[in-house]
Design a protein around this motif. Structure first.
Motif, PDB file in Angstrom:
ATOM      1  N   ASP A 439       0.819  -1.344   0.010  1.00 49.23           N
ATOM      2  CA  ASP A 439      -0.117  -0.098   0.008  1.00 49.23           C
ATOM      3  C   ASP A 439       0.770   1.183   0.026  1.00 49.23           C
ATOM      4  N   ALA A 440       1.171   1.740  -1.206  1.00 53.44           N
ATOM      5  CA  ALA A 440       2.247   3.007  -1.198  1.00 53.44           C
ATOM      6  C   ALA A 440       1.508   4.339  -0.840  1.00 53.44           C
ATOM      7  N   GLY A 441       0.047   4.033  -0.478  1.00 53.65           N
ATOM      8  CA  GLY A 441      -0.324   5.072   0.316  1.00 53.65           C
ATOM      9  C   GLY A 441      -0.529   5.074   1.632  1.00 53.65           C
ATOM     10  N   ASP A 442       0.102   4.457   2.231  1.00 54.70           N
ATOM     11  CA  ASP A 442       0.267   3.990   3.918  1.00 54.70           C
ATOM     12  C   ASP A 442       1.011   5.254   4.673  1.00 54.70           C
ATOM     13  N   ALA A 443       0.602   6.180   4.745  1.00 51.71           N
ATOM     14  CA  ALA A 443       1.122   7.304   5.642  1.00 51.71           C
ATOM     15  C   ALA A 443       1.655   6.841   6.737  1.00 51.71           C
ATOM     16  N   ALA A 444       1.100   6.060   7.556  1.00 51.68           N
ATOM     17  CA  ALA A 444       1.660   5.649   8.889  1.00 51.68           C
ATOM     18  C   ALA A 444       3.133   4.831   8.451  1.00 51.68           C
ATOM     19  N   ALA A 445       3.085   3.849   7.584  1.00 52.00           N
ATOM     20  CA  ALA A 445       4.080   3.189   7.298  1.00 52.00           C
ATOM     21  C   ALA A 445       5.413   3.951   6.739  1.00 52.00           C
ATOM     22  N   SER A 446       5.142   4.840   5.890  1.00 48.84           N
ATOM     23  CA  SER A 446       6.342   5.956   5.659  1.00 48.84           C
ATOM     24  C   SER A 446       6.660   6.646   6.769  1.00 48.84           C
ATOM     25  N   TYR A 447       5.895   7.241   7.822  1.00 49.04           N
ATOM     26  CA  TYR A 447       6.026   7.983   8.996  1.00 49.04           C
ATOM     27  C   TYR A 447       6.818   7.177   9.927  1.00 49.04           C
ATOM     28  N   ASN A 448       6.548   5.747   9.958  1.00 49.63           N
ATOM     29  CA  ASN A 448       7.364   4.771  10.963  1.00 49.63           C
ATOM     30  C   ASN A 448       8.685   4.540  10.393  1.00 49.63           C
ATOM     31  N   ARG A 449       8.617   4.255   9.139  1.00 47.28           N
ATOM     32  CA  ARG A 449      10.159   4.073   8.552  1.00 47.28           C
ATOM     33  C   ARG A 449      10.791   5.271   8.613  1.00 47.28           C
ATOM     34  N   ALA A 462      15.137   9.566   6.476  1.00 48.71           N
ATOM     35  CA  ALA A 462      14.138   9.931   7.283  1.00 48.71           C
ATOM     36  C   ALA A 462      13.250  11.167   7.032  1.00 48.71           C
ATOM     37  N   ILE A 463      14.060  12.093   6.394  1.00 48.90           N
ATOM     38  CA  ILE A 463      13.234  13.254   5.905  1.00 48.90           C
ATOM     39  C   ILE A 463      12.373  12.937   4.514  1.00 48.90           C
ATOM     40  N   ALA A 464      12.907  11.997   3.643  1.00 56.60           N
ATOM     41  CA  ALA A 464      12.254  11.655   2.482  1.00 56.60           C
ATOM     42  C   ALA A 464      11.006  11.004   3.010  1.00 56.60           C
ATOM     43  N   ASP A 465      10.973  10.142   3.878  1.00 61.56           N
ATOM     44  CA  ASP A 465       9.748   9.412   4.220  1.00 61.56           C
ATOM     45  C   ASP A 465       8.936  10.201   5.295  1.00 61.56           C
ATOM     46  N   TYR A 466       9.252  11.087   5.909  1.00 62.59           N
ATOM     47  CA  TYR A 466       8.563  11.999   6.604  1.00 62.59           C
ATOM     48  C   TYR A 466       7.726  12.905   5.358  1.00 62.59           C
ATOM     49  N   ASP A 467       8.569  13.434   4.391  1.00 64.42           N
ATOM     50  CA  ASP A 467       7.940  13.898   3.144  1.00 64.42           C
ATOM     51  C   ASP A 467       6.782  13.253   2.661  1.00 64.42           C
ATOM     52  N   GLN A 468       6.944  12.305   2.554  1.00 63.95           N
ATOM     53  CA  GLN A 468       5.912  11.151   1.707  1.00 63.95           C
ATOM     54  C   GLN A 468       4.756  11.056   2.536  1.00 63.95           C
ATOM     55  N   ALA A 469       4.937  10.796   4.047  1.00 64.56           N
ATOM     56  CA  ALA A 469       3.791  10.969   4.968  1.00 64.56           C
ATOM     57  C   ALA A 469       3.042  12.122   4.885  1.00 64.56           C
ATOM     58  N   ILE A 470       3.669  13.231   4.638  1.00 61.40           N
ATOM     59  CA  ILE A 470       3.064  14.584   4.627  1.00 61.40           C
ATOM     60  C   ILE A 470       2.256  14.721   3.544  1.00 61.40           C
ATOM     61  N   ARG A 471       2.680  14.324   2.381  1.00 59.45           N
ATOM     62  CA  ARG A 471       2.230  14.481   0.958  1.00 59.45           C
ATOM     63  C   ARG A 471       0.814  13.755   1.183  1.00 59.45           C
ATOM     64  N   ALA A 478       4.299  14.137  11.851  1.00 56.48           N
ATOM     65  CA  ALA A 478       5.053  14.094  10.834  1.00 56.48           C
ATOM     66  C   ALA A 478       5.832  15.304  10.821  1.00 56.48           C
ATOM     67  N   TYR A 479       5.173  16.525  10.787  1.00 56.13           N
ATOM     68  CA  TYR A 479       5.846  18.037  10.830  1.00 56.13           C
ATOM     69  C   TYR A 479       7.089  17.956  12.047  1.00 56.13           C
ATOM     70  N   ILE A 480       6.447  17.455  13.225  1.00 51.85           N
ATOM     71  CA  ILE A 480       7.361  17.646  14.309  1.00 51.85           C
ATOM     72  C   ILE A 480       8.695  16.782  14.087  1.00 51.85           C
ATOM     73  N   ASN A 481       8.518  15.589  13.679  1.00 46.27           N
ATOM     74  CA  ASN A 481       9.745  14.630  13.507  1.00 46.27           C
ATOM     75  C   ASN A 481      10.557  15.175  12.224  1.00 46.27           C
ATOM     76  N   ARG A 482      10.020  15.574  11.042  1.00 43.37           N
ATOM     77  CA  ARG A 482      10.656  16.166  10.006  1.00 43.37           C
ATOM     78  C   ARG A 482      11.406  17.556  10.480  1.00 43.37           C
ATOM     79  N   GLY A 483      10.848  18.243  11.396  1.00 45.10           N
ATOM     80  CA  GLY A 483      11.462  19.431  11.969  1.00 45.10           C
ATOM     81  C   GLY A 483      12.730  18.999  12.800  1.00 45.10           C
ATOM     82  N   SER A 484      12.283  18.099  13.518  1.00 48.30           N
ATOM     83  CA  SER A 484      13.575  17.582  14.302  1.00 48.30           C
ATOM     84  C   SER A 484      14.886  16.931  13.456  1.00 48.30           C
ATOM     85  N   ALA A 485      14.446  16.122  12.468  1.00 51.74           N
ATOM     86  CA  ALA A 485      15.483  15.807  11.504  1.00 51.74           C
ATOM     87  C   ALA A 485      16.328  16.938  10.596  1.00 51.74           C
TER      88      ALA A 485
END
Length: 629
Positions: A439-449, A462-471, A478-485
């Protein structure tokens, strides 16, 4: 969903049984002739007249034995057509008492008993009728219906087959056999029988309806739609067909047309409980819980023993946030259907959502016991075990779920979380990869990875996966953790922009304030950092990390007293933090409290023997004390 079928047909041959029969020998008295012809049906007469004539003949005393039996049987047929079932039953019983070899009387009484829901009594009478007359097609037809009502579809099909052998063009027999075959799951044979009904009677709306239901069960929803449409063209008042077509629309994802058809069904049949049920489920899918609950409540009023209506309403209550009403309905559903794995599953999910993990695990275990092939129950129980900090038990359940359903993306995602909790980031990332392949549209999996890459220090991945989760699905976390990275990479402006977005989505996010404070502190924007930590403390006054981070900001600003107050508060809230004790050691060292600093550095090393900062602090203080001496 409730797909409706017309009832078994009892037409034609059954009516043939119910006609009058002539006397074996006419009475000698001429005045009886008119009554005989009315009673036996030779003359067309109103039902009341037939009953009166039969009664006159019975009461005359002129008839005995077989002829008297015939009179009782004929009057029983007339009484039944008038709606006097008890009187009819008495006459059929009298006929059998006078002539125990009357196949017709046994068949008529069996037919009547079936109408009175005395299925066992009906079957006994019909068996006797067939024993006396093996070629009695009507008795075979009614016996088939009785077997179907008992759930013995194999014997029902056998009796319908005998009817067809005796009367090859009898459409109702094909229809009933088709219905029994469909209920046994023999859909192709059922469709063949409905084809024959339609061949014999192209205007039979019920046959189109039921063939549509068979196509629907085979997953051929377009053919089902065609048949339902034809049934409605033949009979625009067939409420069941509108209900069934509504379910096809729902399967196609057209909730608007589904609701329209369920509405038409209810306009034609306001007491049609399955249409209320189906419309309620449609509203539930639309997350219109108020209307869903109203329709499902009406379904329950009309069919108070329908466990699935309580089950569906429980789900609607639970999703609307009324946990108490949901629990009451789940309990009611289980009283009606104590062996329903699905109800235990949903009640278990409700308990888990409410934080009641032990009863959740118990219910999900019962669901698995009742249906060991229910993959989602293993997956959900695994999630509950993970919440209870039992990652090994969680992984065992996730493994079982994957064996049963290897395409369930969420199970890989959750198993990845369990592996990550165990510190096995390699296996966690492999599971997240599989979840995203499914499921390429699984935001949770992208975020968790992304979190797993982040913990490994692979910030770009990490940032690439957060980008995908946010899209896919923008979320504060997702914004918090991308901000942290981004902050970890030194990209503070972008980091703070992400944390601003997180707070726009959730102004009460303690983590967003902490992380923005960290980014500001790292840029030595200490006033803004302290303001953010202070806001976080007001939201989460028992969060030790807030005070620890604010202590650092005060320390960097030279505000040692404020820093010491904050670090003391952090340690009071969490006395297992090596970093907090080490920081207080640094503060005490700055303030000249060598004894206190040494004690804190020792405690930090006791908690984490590999921690370099307190070890270096001890070396400094030891060397300083040696020089002083």
């Amino acid at each position: 969903m409730r797909v409706l079928s017309p009832p078994h047909r009892r037409t034609r041959l059954r009516l043939a049984i119910a006609t009058g029969i002539a006397l074996v020998a006419h009475a000698a008295l001429g005045q009886d002739t008119g009554d005989q012809r009315r009673c036996t049906g030779d003359w067309r007469a109103a039902v009341a007249a037939r009953i009166a004539s039969c009664t006159a003949l019975i009461d005359s005393g002129h008839y005995q034995g077989i002829n008297l039996a015939i009179l009782h049987d004929n009057r029983g047929v007339a009484l039944r057509s008038q709606g006097d079932l008890s009187g009819a039953l008495a006459d059929f019983t009298a006929a059998i008492g006078l002539n125990a070899n009357s196949a017709r009387a046994f068949a008529n009484r069996g037919n009547l008993r079936l109408a009175q829901h005395d299925v066992d009594g009906a079957m006994a009478d019909l068996d006797q009728a067939i024993k006396l007359d093996p070629n009695n097609a009507g008795a075979h037809m009614t016996l088939g219906i009785a077997y179907a009502e008992k759930g013995n579809f194999a014997l029902a099909i056998d009796n319908y087959g005998k009817v067809i052998q005796l009367v090859p063009n009898y459409a109702a027999a094909y229809f009933n056999r088709g219905l029994a075959l469909r209920r046994m799951g023999q859909l192709d044979l059922a469709i063949a029988d409905y084809d024959q009904v339609i061949k014999l009677d192209p205007k039979d709306a019920s046959a189109y309806n039921d063939r549509g239901t068979a196509w629907f069960a085979k997953g051929e929803i377009d053919r089902a739609m065609t048949d339902y449409g034809q049934a409605i063209r033949i009979d625009p008042n067939l409420a069941a067909t509108y209900n069934n077509r509504g379910e096809v629309w729902l399967r196609k994802g057209d909730q608007v047309r589904a609701l329209a058809d369920f509405g038409r069904a209810l306009a034609l049949a306001p007491q049609l409980a399955p249409a209320f049920f189906n419309r309620g489920l449609t509203f539930y899918q639309k997350q219109d819980y108020q209307h869903a609950i109203a329709d499902l409540s009406e379904a329950i009023r009309l069919a108070p023993k329908d466990a699935q209506a309580y089950h569906a309403r429980a789900n609607a209550y639970d999703d609307s946030g009324d946990a108490d009403a949901a629990l009451a309905d789940y309990n009611a559903a289980l009283r009606l259907a104590p062996d329903d794995a699905g109800i235990y599953y949903d009640r278990g999910v409700a308990f888990r959502r409410d934080g009641k993990l032990d009863p959740a695990i118990a219910d999900l275990g019962e669901s698995i016991r009742l249906d060991p092939q229910l993959a989602v129950a293993y997956s959900e129980r695994g999630y509950a075990f993970d919440k209870e900090r039992h990652p090994d038990r969680a992984i065992a359940d996730y493994n079982a779920a994957i064996r049963l359903d290897p395409d369930l993306a969420i199970t890989y995602d959750n198993r990845g979380n369990a592996f990550d909790d165990k510190g096995d980031s390699r296996q966690a990332i492999a599971d997240y990869d599989t979840a995203l392949k499914l499921d390429a549209g699984d935001a949770a999996a992208s975020y968790n990875r992304g979190l797993a890459w982040h913990r490994q220090g692979d910030l770009d991945l990490a940032i690439a996966d957060y980008d995908q989760a946010i899209r896919i699905k923008p979320s504060p976390s997702a914004y918090i953790n991308r901000g942290s990275a981004l902050a970890a990479k030194g990209e503070y402006a972008q980091a703070i922009a992400d944390l601003d977005r997180a707070l726009a989505l959730d102004p009460q996010s303690t983590d967003a304030y902490i992380n923005r404070g960290d980014a500001e502190r790292d840029q030595l924007d200490l006033a803004d950092a302290i303001a953010d930590y202070t806001r976080a403390a007001s939201l989460s006054p028992t969060n030790a990390l807030v005070y620890y981070n604010r202590a650092w900001a005060h320390y960097l600003g030279g505000e040692s007293a404020d820093a010491l107050a904050d670090i003391n508060r952090a340690i009071a809230l969490d006395n297992r933090s090596a970093t907090a004790f080490s920081m207080r050691g640094l503060l005490r060292e700055r303030l000249g409290d060598s004894t206190g600093a040494i004690a804190d550095f020792h405690q930090a090393l006791k908690l984490d023997p590999t921690f370099k900062q307190p070890a270096e602090g001890l070396q400094r203080l030891t060397a300083s004390n040696t020089k002083s001496q």
